[in-house]
Design an enzyme around this catalytic site. Sequence first.
Site, mmCIF file in Angstrom:
data_model
loop_
_atom_site.group_PDB
_atom_site.id
_atom_site.type_symbol
_atom_site.label_atom_id
_atom_site.label_comp_id
_atom_site.label_asym_id
_atom_site.label_seq_id
_atom_site.Cartn_x
_atom_site.Cartn_y
_atom_site.Cartn_z
ATOM 1 N N SER A 6 -33.864 34.888 -5.502
ATOM 2 C CA SER A 6 -33.533 34.485 -6.858
ATOM 3 C C SER A 6 -34.494 35.188 -7.814
ATOM 4 C CB SER A 6 -33.691 32.970 -6.985
ATOM 5 O OG SER A 6 -33.945 32.611 -8.327
ATOM 6 N N GLU A 14 -21.202 33.397 0.865
ATOM 7 C CA GLU A 14 -20.536 32.975 -0.373
ATOM 8 C C GLU A 14 -19.483 33.998 -0.790
ATOM 9 O OE1 GLU A 14 -24.506 30.610 -1.895
ATOM 10 O OE2 GLU A 14 -23.963 32.480 -2.854
ATOM 11 N N ASN A 45 -30.893 33.019 -0.484
ATOM 12 C CA ASN A 45 -29.522 32.572 -0.695
ATOM 13 C C ASN A 45 -28.530 33.257 0.250
ATOM 14 O OD1 ASN A 45 -30.335 30.904 -2.801
ATOM 15 N ND2 ASN A 45 -30.146 32.572 -4.290
ATOM 16 N N LYS A 89 -36.557 31.062 -3.137
ATOM 17 C CA LYS A 89 -35.161 31.021 -2.688
ATOM 18 C C LYS A 89 -34.773 32.123 -1.710
ATOM 19 C CE LYS A 89 -32.157 28.790 -3.907
ATOM 20 N NZ LYS A 89 -31.323 28.530 -5.075
ATOM 21 N N TYR A 134 16.569 49.153 -2.717
ATOM 22 C CA TYR A 134 15.294 49.515 -3.342
ATOM 23 C C TYR A 134 15.271 49.158 -4.825
ATOM 24 C CZ TYR A 134 11.308 51.991 -5.149
ATOM 25 O OH TYR A 134 10.119 52.263 -5.778
ATOM 26 N N HIS A 137 -14.760 14.095 9.935
ATOM 27 C CA HIS A 137 -14.941 13.570 8.566
ATOM 28 C C HIS A 137 -16.330 13.911 8.015
ATOM 29 C CE1 HIS A 137 -11.384 11.004 9.441
ATOM 30 N NE2 HIS A 137 -11.949 10.943 10.636
#
Length: 467
Positions: free
Chosen positions: A277, A290, A285, A283, A317, A156
């Site tokens: 950045s 991502e 990153n 920064k 087809y 959790h």
Amino acid sequence: MKMWSGRFRQPLDPEFERWQRSFDFDRRLLAYELEASSAYARALKEAGVLSSAELIEILDGLEKIGARAKDDPAFLDDQEAEDIHHFVEKQLVALIGNTGLKLHSGRSRNEQIATDLRLYARASIEQLRKQIADLLEVFVDRAEQAGNAAMPAYTHLQRAEPVLVAHWLLVYFEMLLRDAGRLQDCAHRLNVCPLGCGAVAGTTLPLDRALLAKILGFDTPAANSMDVTSDRDFALEFVNDLSLLALHLSRWAEEMILFSTQEYGFVRLPEAYSTGSSAMPQKKNADLLELTRAKAARVLANAVALQTTVKGLPLAYNKDLQETQEPLFQSVEIMLSLLPMASGWMRSMEFDFETMQKGAQHGFMNSFAAATYLVCKGVPFRTAHEQIGKAVQLCLEQGCELENLPLEQLRKLNSSFDQDFYSSLKLSAVLAIHDVPGGTEPGRVRQAIAVAKQKIELLREVSHARA
Ligand code: ARG
């Protein structure tokens, strides 16, 4: 020249003619188209449709097309080719004249595309499995290097129990190993040969289908001509397998992103795979991670696109099937570029073992072990759970950990508490009691690493055997 203009009185609308082509994307299949066509020419010769001289001419022509495509990429900028099959036929006729027109005897593009795509999928799976083996190796290496370092495990997203860092890393090994196994299954199931099935009902010439299958390394000729010319199950299965693989990498990326935040501080982002950045000078990153999450979305979407395309198709087809190519190619290409990135990232990232270790020792993560201590003294687990819960409550009030509670206080909760309780709360003791196969006890984890290494070897051997 078109492959089918005889019955038409009017030319095609030029916009439509361009729009319906697939050559822009099926040119990727050139090598497989040439391979399948060479096999087909040999079967035609065996059936007496081609003479030996014609066969040699055709094989020679096909080889030249392959060589020219390698030397001169502009060769493929053909504005007239409808698809890869048309392109090869056109080039063959240009090279060797009318003998080239004999190659299509008894053949249909429906069986050709079914064959080319299978060959493409089979080869791509081989490449992917090798890349997965490389990534598995990185996870195992990093697990081995982590030694007995510990970290908190979460349920959790709340701190739950301490585990070895190696134990956590091997989770990704397990996920990716399943992916490799799924791809292996897929390669096995797709390995039937469509050639000789014609457009829908089977070819009209006495072709040796077993020979065709053998030349192309298929296990057997496909059993039903209608099925194999309309079947894209293998593409769906493949892209579904890839979407699970992508999903696993996405979970990995998400966890690494979390762990690299200052809030966790478990992981240091490798500079070689991060960006800065343009606005905030401090920064660093996690772009690779991502993008991994986002690429996974595209692979998942492609799986859905394929399923929806095939869902309402009557047999056999239909041109809709042409639209199954791009989601397949794109998913394969995304994964082939992503896997080596993930390996590079995982190889160069750094762990902050100190912070992880600290995390493993705070926040009552030895509570389960504490309850187990009472169980070993004969206390029913439910009672032990309640009493340790009360002890945790006391700690929260006093701002301390379980190991800081004096014995008198503990004995008020249960008279079985003794001095040895404190040693049972130590991190090493907490890890040691998880001594089951699959558990995080350090000896078990070392065994798991050894087994993992063997499994990678096996995976590489299978790849090798098929290559
Ligand atoms: N480009 C076509 C495809 O990808 C090849 C098969 C064409 N067959 C046909 N009957 N038009 O599906």
